[in-house]
Design a protein around this motif. Structure first.
Motif, PDB file in Angstrom:
ATOM      1  N   GLN A 245      44.746  14.429  84.946  1.00  9.91           N
ATOM      2  CA  GLN A 245      43.287  14.506  84.867  1.00  9.91           C
ATOM      3  C   GLN A 245      42.654  13.132  85.015  1.00  9.91           C
ATOM      4  O   GLN A 245      43.067  12.160  84.391  1.00  9.91           O
ATOM      5  N   HIS A 246      41.608  13.079  85.860  1.00  6.77           N
ATOM      6  CA  HIS A 246      40.839  11.856  86.081  1.00  6.77           C
ATOM      7  C   HIS A 246      39.365  12.222  86.201  1.00  6.77           C
ATOM      8  O   HIS A 246      39.007  13.054  87.044  1.00  6.77           O
ATOM      9  N   ASP A 247      38.539  11.622  85.376  1.00  7.24           N
ATOM     10  CA  ASP A 247      37.090  11.671  85.617  1.00  7.24           C
ATOM     11  C   ASP A 247      36.569  13.086  85.877  1.00  7.24           C
ATOM     12  O   ASP A 247      35.737  13.315  86.760  1.00  7.24           O
ATOM     13  N   GLY A 248      37.098  14.066  85.119  1.00  7.03           N
ATOM     14  CA  GLY A 248      36.632  15.437  85.284  1.00  7.03           C
ATOM     15  C   GLY A 248      37.337  16.236  86.347  1.00  7.03           C
ATOM     16  O   GLY A 248      37.007  17.399  86.565  1.00  7.03           O
ATOM     17  N   PHE A 249      38.306  15.657  87.047  1.00  3.50           N
ATOM     18  CA  PHE A 249      39.096  16.362  88.048  1.00  3.50           C
ATOM     19  C   PHE A 249      40.564  16.359  87.622  1.00  3.50           C
ATOM     20  O   PHE A 249      40.997  15.521  86.827  1.00  3.50           O
ATOM     21  N   ALA A 250      41.340  17.289  88.183  1.00  4.82           N
ATOM     22  CA  ALA A 250      42.782  17.341  87.919  1.00  4.82           C
ATOM     23  C   ALA A 250      43.463  17.956  89.124  1.00  4.82           C
ATOM     24  O   ALA A 250      42.823  18.521  90.019  1.00  4.82           O
ATOM     25  N   SER A 251      44.785  17.846  89.153  1.00  2.01           N
ATOM     26  CA  SER A 251      45.572  18.425  90.242  1.00  2.01           C
ATOM     27  C   SER A 251      46.050  19.811  89.850  1.00  2.01           C
ATOM     28  O   SER A 251      46.679  19.983  88.799  1.00  2.01           O
ATOM     29  N   SER A 252      45.747  20.806  90.677  1.00  3.37           N
ATOM     30  CA  SER A 252      46.308  22.132  90.490  1.00  3.37           C
ATOM     31  C   SER A 252      47.723  22.162  91.034  1.00  3.37           C
ATOM     32  O   SER A 252      48.090  21.357  91.891  1.00  3.37           O
ATOM     33  N   VAL A 253      48.525  23.106  90.535  1.00  2.00           N
ATOM     34  CA  VAL A 253      49.913  23.235  90.961  1.00  2.00           C
ATOM     35  C   VAL A 253      49.987  24.288  92.059  1.00  2.00           C
ATOM     36  O   VAL A 253      49.610  25.456  91.838  1.00  2.00           O
TER      37      VAL A 253
END
Length: 562
Positions: free
Chosen positions: A98-106
């Motif tokens: 998670q960064h700055d309100g975003f994240a990586s989906s799998v």
């Protein structure tokens, strides 16, 4: 696509036994598997709650507990993209990378690796302390405001993070904090304060601002309050005092507030001592209509346009004059809200309160702004939308609803400054272009430089596009990078910028792209960049992918990671 992140409260869990890694079974189902570790020590985190949910159905959670080795596994999954989040006591609840309100989906499916995930969960930080008065006694029900300062959303600024109140021992606590730099401000009422009794000509008193809401009386007296002292306009009372907003460590000037720097797992004690000062009584000409509606508030600007309401008494006399009592010295904004259109809050004045008495510079100098809406092909009039003017420096905003005729008349004068224009509740409509008389228009911004009337013509379009793609390095997908859709002339079109974070398969999606020319950038470790500044993004543009978006267009691009 990567998902915007919301705090997930894990209410239940299902314990899953650890199973051997299986890439794909006979029924063409897949698995998400990995290990959860402490972001500082890289040691496995046991008995943590881990959750997944399809990105297309974000509330359809499946839970699991990590084992003694920190491993987690979700089996029998259909090909799809899934959010992955984790929670454990003593750690910050967050999603994968998670960064700055975003994240990586799998990404789960053929030719994707979803079974070797290393999930780093940062230990939480805490700030706590005690608030005492001038006698060293605890201050109960004080409002504690926590601000975070640093780069977020492309700007280096200070933003309000949370609020709390002190208990009967004067204690407060902020837990579950991420690393960063924080500022603390305290607002409280002096329990023994007594305001001089209202003059005979006062017909109504309204308490407004702060965390106590507002209430009013036709006589100026309130049940449950101590008896008020008799009023003599030439005599001050030693009990007519207030606590100014106080910042850690002990200053009343926000510019001198001390920042608390938290590293992962830090626990800091920040005590504060409040000192009373003589309360001011301000007489405001021309504010009677707003005050009598109960919608006049006094706000103090603290950091980067962040304003907090001040608890005051607004007394209205028979002649329509307004007197604000119980005001600490400081620089304030007087704001009013139209009761029939609560979204249209507008700044009406700036004032410096130093001594009691009439406020000489209360009226706002600004331009009367009117707007004509010009519809593009296939566009219907956005009658439920608001046009917003956002001051790029002060962060003050002006909202006005678009009428059925497509005209807008801002009710309050708009002070000089540079404003970014946007449609609120746009229903798919967007601002295509702006022309101005009485102001300078560049891209989606206007520059008002005086009190001359401003007439705007705004062309509205319909049919935003979507840019999807994959972030690559050496031809291989890269997860967790910041992807930015940068418009031509970003200095005057910052509102058109779109962002995402690449998923575990390197893919991303940038919806809501207003038609026009852009460059797509993929920047590793770009989350601390002040990307709203054109000069910061300029060195990356040559390595980006140019694209022109048409109405309703959908595009798939490859972008090299920088």
């Amino acid at each position: 696509m990567a998902c915007r992140i919301f705090l997930i409260i894990l209410l239940s869990c299902a314990v899953r036994a650890q199973q051997p890694a299986v890439r794909q079974d006979a029924r063409n189902t897949y698995a998400i598997q990995g290990v959860l570790v402490d972001a500082v020590t890289l040691q496995p985190i046991t008995k943590a709650r881990v959750a997944i949910a399809p990105v297309t159905k974000g509330d359809d959670f499946t839970w699991a507990l990590t084992g003694d080795d920190g491993h987690f596994r979700f089996s029998n999954l259909a090909a799809n993209k899934y959010t992955l989040s984790a929670q454990r006591s003593g750690y910050v609840t967050q999603a994968l990378d998670q960064h700055d309100g975003f994240a990586s989906s799998v990404a789960v499916g053929p030719n994707t690796d979803s079974e070797h995930i290393l999930f780093r969960l940062p230990p939480e930080c805490k700030i706590s302390g005690t608030v005492v008065d001038e006698a060293g006694e605890p201050v109960r029900d004080a409002q504690i405001m926590l601000f975070r300062t640093g780069v977020s959303g492309g700007t280096d600024a200070t933003r309000e993070s949370r609020q709390s109140t002190t208990d009967d021992q004067g204690l407060y606590h902020f837990g579950h904090l991420s690393p960063g730099r924080y500022l603390i401000a305290v607002s409280a009422r002096v329990w023994y304060a007594q305001r001089p009794q209202s003059r005979p000509d006062i017909i109504r008193t309204t308490i407004t601002g702060g965390s106590n809401g507002s209430y009013e009386s036709s006589s100026g007296g309130f049940s449950g309050r101590p008896p008020e002292l008799p009023n003599d306009n030439n005599v001050t009372s030693p009990l007519d005092v207030v606590y100014p907003i106080t910042f850690f460590a002990g200053t009343t000037d926000p510019e001198n507030a001390s920042a608390i720097t938290l590293k992962q797992g830090d626990k800091v004690v920040a005590d504060l001592n409040l000192q009373p000062v003589a309360a001011l009584h301000l007489r405001l000409p021309g504010a009677d209509a707003a005050a009598q509606s109960g919608l006049l508030t006094l706000q103090r600007k603290l950091f980067n346009g962040v304003s907090v309401p001040i608890t005051t008494e607004a007394r209205i006399n028979a002649a329509g004059g307004v007197e604000l009592v119980g005001v600490p010295p400081g620089h304030y904004t007087v704001k009013t809200t139209d009761a029939s259109h609560p979204q249209q809050e507008e700044s009406t004045a700036e004032l410096d309160a130093v001594t009691s008495g009439p406020v000489q510079e209360y009226a706002v100098s600004g331009a009367q702004v009117s707007v004509a809406i010009k519809l593009g092909p296939g566009t219907t009039r956005p009658t439920q939308s608001y046009l917003q003017l956002l001051n790029l420096k002060t962060r003050d905003y002006f909202n006005q609803q678009i009428t059925a005729e497509g005209n807008i008349e801002f009710q309050k004068p708009v002070p000089p400054g540079a404003y970014e224009l946007s449609l609120v509740n746009s229903r798919g409509n967007f601002i295509h272009s702006i022309s101005a008389a009485g102001a300078r228009a560049l891209g989606r911004t206007i520059d008002i430089r005086g009190t001359r009337a401003v007439k705007l013509t705004i062309s509205v379009g319909l049919g935003m596009g979507q840019v999807s793609g994959i972030a690559l390095r050496g031809g291989k997908p890269v997860s967790g990078v910041m992807v930015v859709l940068v418009p031509d002339d970003p200095a005057n079109n910052g509102i058109l910028i779109r962002r995402d974070q690449s998923d575990t398969d390197g893919t991303f999606t940038l919806p809501g792209a207003v038609p026009g020319k852009y460059t797509v950038l993929a920047i590793e470790n770009g989350w601390e960049l002040e990307w709203l500044k054109p000069q910061v993004l300029a060195p990356y543009l040559a390595g980006g992918t140019p694209i022109e978006v048409s109405p309703n267009g959908k595009y798939d691009v490859k972008v090299n990671v920088q």
